[in-house]
Design an enzyme around this catalytic site. Structure first.
Site, mmCIF file in Angstrom:
data_model
loop_
_atom_site.group_PDB
_atom_site.id
_atom_site.type_symbol
_atom_site.label_atom_id
_atom_site.label_comp_id
_atom_site.label_asym_id
_atom_site.label_seq_id
_atom_site.Cartn_x
_atom_site.Cartn_y
_atom_site.Cartn_z
ATOM 1 N N LYS A 145 0.831 -1.201 0.000
ATOM 2 C CA LYS A 145 0.000 0.000 0.000
ATOM 3 C C LYS A 145 0.869 1.255 0.000
ATOM 4 O O LYS A 145 0.677 2.158 -0.800
ATOM 5 C CB LYS A 145 -0.921 0.008 1.231
ATOM 6 C CG LYS A 145 -2.029 -1.011 1.191
ATOM 7 C CD LYS A 145 -2.929 -0.930 2.399
ATOM 8 C CE LYS A 145 -2.300 -1.573 3.614
ATOM 9 N NZ LYS A 145 -3.256 -1.735 4.732
ATOM 10 N N ASP A 205 3.523 -7.024 10.297
ATOM 11 C CA ASP A 205 3.420 -5.761 9.563
ATOM 12 C C ASP A 205 4.757 -5.439 8.894
ATOM 13 O O ASP A 205 5.817 -5.556 9.513
ATOM 14 C CB ASP A 205 3.039 -4.639 10.539
ATOM 15 C CG ASP A 205 2.405 -3.452 9.839
ATOM 16 O OD1 ASP A 205 2.824 -3.137 8.718
ATOM 17 O OD2 ASP A 205 1.476 -2.866 10.414
ATOM 18 N N LYS A 217 13.711 8.483 11.475
ATOM 19 C CA LYS A 217 15.105 8.710 11.082
ATOM 20 C C LYS A 217 15.406 10.187 10.873
ATOM 21 O O LYS A 217 16.502 10.667 11.148
ATOM 22 C CB LYS A 217 15.408 7.933 9.787
ATOM 23 C CG LYS A 217 16.813 8.119 9.225
ATOM 24 C CD LYS A 217 16.960 7.342 7.931
ATOM 25 C CE LYS A 217 18.308 7.616 7.260
ATOM 26 N NZ LYS A 217 19.428 7.048 8.025
ATOM 27 N N HIS A 386 12.548 -9.746 54.172
ATOM 28 C CA HIS A 386 13.783 -9.654 53.389
ATOM 29 C C HIS A 386 13.969 -10.865 52.482
ATOM 30 O O HIS A 386 15.043 -11.464 52.411
ATOM 31 C CB HIS A 386 14.994 -9.457 54.299
ATOM 32 C CG HIS A 386 14.970 -8.170 55.054
ATOM 33 N ND1 HIS A 386 14.869 -6.938 54.446
ATOM 34 C CD2 HIS A 386 15.010 -7.913 56.391
ATOM 35 C CE1 HIS A 386 14.857 -5.990 55.357
ATOM 36 N NE2 HIS A 386 14.928 -6.549 56.550
#
Length: 634
Positions: A145, A205, A217, A386
């Site tokens: 796309k 994806d 970037k 503890h």
């Protein structure tokens, strides 16, 4: 203004011209000497396109008495009068209408894909579909796309690089100022269970991460556009003022929670590179976490080994803590988002119903208490201080189990963490609230945390009334088979979790005296307790109740003496469990235990002096059991 337009109707291919002795009006200002430049440049611009693209040119009138030029249909992102552009492609469409309307109100042209475009249109937001820019429909079942130069060129180009802008000009590509993308729900799909390999792959994806990485970037360029590029953009109808607003880099958003901050940033026309870089960091982190889930899932579909050659652990910040183990140490708490941790239980995913915020040490102690109590099948109470269990008891009556767990070491239990493996109801909650210390019969017991698998409505109400600070946690049992990670300087140690229970182990009688059934049950109970005590560890128990324990001593004999001191007179007839073998028997831990009245000892065995331990137990008529399983805990 210079008019630019596209058309879907095939028209004869014209040669762009500008009539002589006419002037071009830009933003209401006459530009002397522009005509000759425009005439020659427009012809060059037209011939820079391939013949197939030239066929899409059409004449358009933009001003009275002024000739104009057209651009290819593929470049329809430039139809708006200098509008800045936002690219939106979302799988999760939460708050999409809010974002789209906000961007549109600021004059942004919105470019979008498939379902995202439809959702925006349904919300009344004007949208240009991606295929109008690329001249290609969605292909290969939606796999292709946005993977197109008209998209990625507009994202990746740096506005301060002359040759970048020349390339965009040459190919008629416009820039994107905002990119909003999130990804296919791969994590949710594969963690839901029962998904086939082919279905998992289809949910990986490709185009989304590519757009996110491309937008993230370009984060550092902040210089003004070079002078030459101003004239080039006249073909795209940008005035000087519009250029000045558009000379920064792309803003990338992957989280709907950032929509408000984005719109506020754009509304103020701010120049904040730190904000841009924070969004870029979030984008890369988003993709990194996504990729780690794909990598983890694929590894399990191949060899499935728990220890792959490379390992990425995605961590998500749950909370910033007041401090770390000590007040001078800063700290935070992260949740492991690995696929293996989905619905796997544990303290990290516990629900806090009441009390102060959890601290660093609270998490450690709560984890220790919950891991210990979850090992038992009968109704059980565990109290931890503890990270060491100082009281453990199992009874059909959970109220009795609670009292016995406190009685094992009241001083240590005070201020500790109390955990149950069954529901806390009204009766148990009242007992927790009102029970007095066995040391003086007056002091009401105080706890930092109560943790249980669930609470009744009344039980929760009563516990909330015990203290404003009492932390009340509801947790799910840890799933077996987890990978255990521990950090060392410069690296991590990875191992299987220690999931063995008495049912998984054979208690072999190696001494002359075999244990009675009740003694064997006591040995198994002590052995299950000792695996949760820090090494060197000794536990003394009887009738499903821990009487005393010694922990963390470099010398096993010292751990034994601590445990016997806590057990007191109840040591007679009790069982003793050791997390590791006894290196010495005579005049050491084994003989002291036998002399004290211990009736049965459970240990892994494996010492070169095992024979001495057997002989010592035979002398005092004590049953000795070897498990062949060590339970070191460091």
């Amino acid at each position: 203004m210079l008019g630019l337009a596209t058309t879907a109707t095939a028209t004869p291919t014209p040669t762009p011209t500008v009539a002589k002795n006419r002037v071009l009006c830009i933003s209401g200002r006459v530009q002397p000497g522009f005509v000759q430049w425009f005439q020659s440049s427009s012809v060059a611009f037209y011939h820079s396109f391939s013949p197939s693209l030239r066929s899409n040119f059409c004449p358009v009138k933009g001003m009275a008495e002024a000739d104009t030029i057209s651009i290819p249909e593929a470049q329809s992102q430039f139809t708006a009068s200098g509008n800045r552009q936002a690219l939106i492609s979302l799988s999760d469409k939460k708050d999409l209408a809010f974002l789209g309307k906000g961007l549109q109100s600021f004059g942004y042209s919105i470019i979008s894909t498939g379902g995202t475009a439809s959702s925006l249109e349904n919300a009344g937001v004007s949208v240009t579909k991606v295929e109008q820019l690329t001249c290609f429909p969605e292909m290969l079942d939606g796999r292709v796309k946005t993977l197109h130069p008209n998209i990625h060129g507009g994202i990746l180009a740096r506005r301060d690089k002359k040759h970048h802008m020349e390339a965009l000009y040459k190919h008629g590509i416009g820039t994107f100022d905002v990119v909003v993308v999130n990804l296919y729900p791969f994590y949710d799909k594969v963690s839901s269970g029962g998904i086939e390999f082919e279905d998992g792959i289809e949910n990986v994806d490709i185009g989304g991460p590519a757009m996110i990485r491309a937008a993230a970037k370009v984060v550092s360029a902040a210089s003004s556009l070079p002078r030459w590029s101003r004239w080039c953009f006249l073909f795209w109808k940008m005035t000087f003022s519009e250029l000045k607003r558009n000379h920064k880099d792309v803003l990338v958003v992957v989280d709907s929670q950032d929509y408000s901050a984005l719109l506020e940033f754009l509304q103020g026309n701010q120049d904040d590179q730190l904000f841009r870089r924070k969004l870029a960091w979030k984008a890369f982190q988003h993709v990194a976490s996504y990729d780690s889930a794909v990598s983890e899932w694929l590894w399990k579909q191949t060899e499935g080994d728990k220890f792959p050659p490379s390992l990425t652990v995605p961590l998500s910040l749950k909370s910033s803590l007041r401090y770390g183990e000590n007040p001078h140490q800063k700290a935070a708490f992260y949740v492991d988002k690995s696929l293996s941790e989905v619905n796997a239980g544990g303290i990290a995913t516990a629900i806090q119903h009441h009390g102060k915020e959890m601290s660093y040490n609270n998490y450690l102690d709560a984890d220790a208490a919950w891991n210990c109590v979850s090992e038992f099948t009968n109704p059980t109470c565990v109290i931890v201080k503890h990270t060491n269990p100082c009281g453990v008891a199992s009874r059909d009556d959970i109220l009795e189990a609670y009292r016995l767990a406190v009685k094992a070491d009241p001083g240590s239990a005070f201020g500790g963490i109390v955990a149950f493996n069954i529901e806390v109801d009204e009766a148990l909650a009242k007992e927790i609230r009102e029970f007095r210390s066995p040391n003086d019969g007056k002091t009401r017991m105080f706890y930092e945390i109560v943790v249980a698998p669930k609470y009744t409505k009344k039980g929760l109400e009563i516990l909330r009334g015990k203290s404003k600070t009492l932390r009340i946690l509801e947790a799910a049992k840890n799933k077996k088979g987890k990978l255990s990670l521990r950090q060392v300087g410069g690296g991590w140690l990875a191992q299987d979790s220690d999931d063995l229970t008495p049912e998984d182990v054979q208690f072999k009688s190696v001494s002359g005296k075999a244990p009675q059934e009740s003694e064997l049950r006591d040995a198994e109970f002590a052995w299950l307790c000792v695996k949760h005590v820090k090494s060197n560890a000794i536990v003394i128990a009887k009738n499903n109740c821990m009487l005393g324990m010694g922990s963390g001593q470099p010398n096993r004999l010292e751990s034994l003496r601590i445990a016997m001191r806590k057990a007191g007179d109840e040591v007679k007839g009790a069982a003793l469990a050791s997390d590791a073998f006894f290196p010495f028997a005579w005049n050491d831990a084994v003989e002291e235990a036998c002399k004290s009245g211990i009736s049965v000892i459970a240990e892994p065995g494996g010492s070169i002096r095992d024979g001495d331990a057997i002989d010592c137990c035979n002398k005092y008529e004590v049953s000795l059991l070897f498990t062949d399983v060590r339970h070191f805990r460091h």
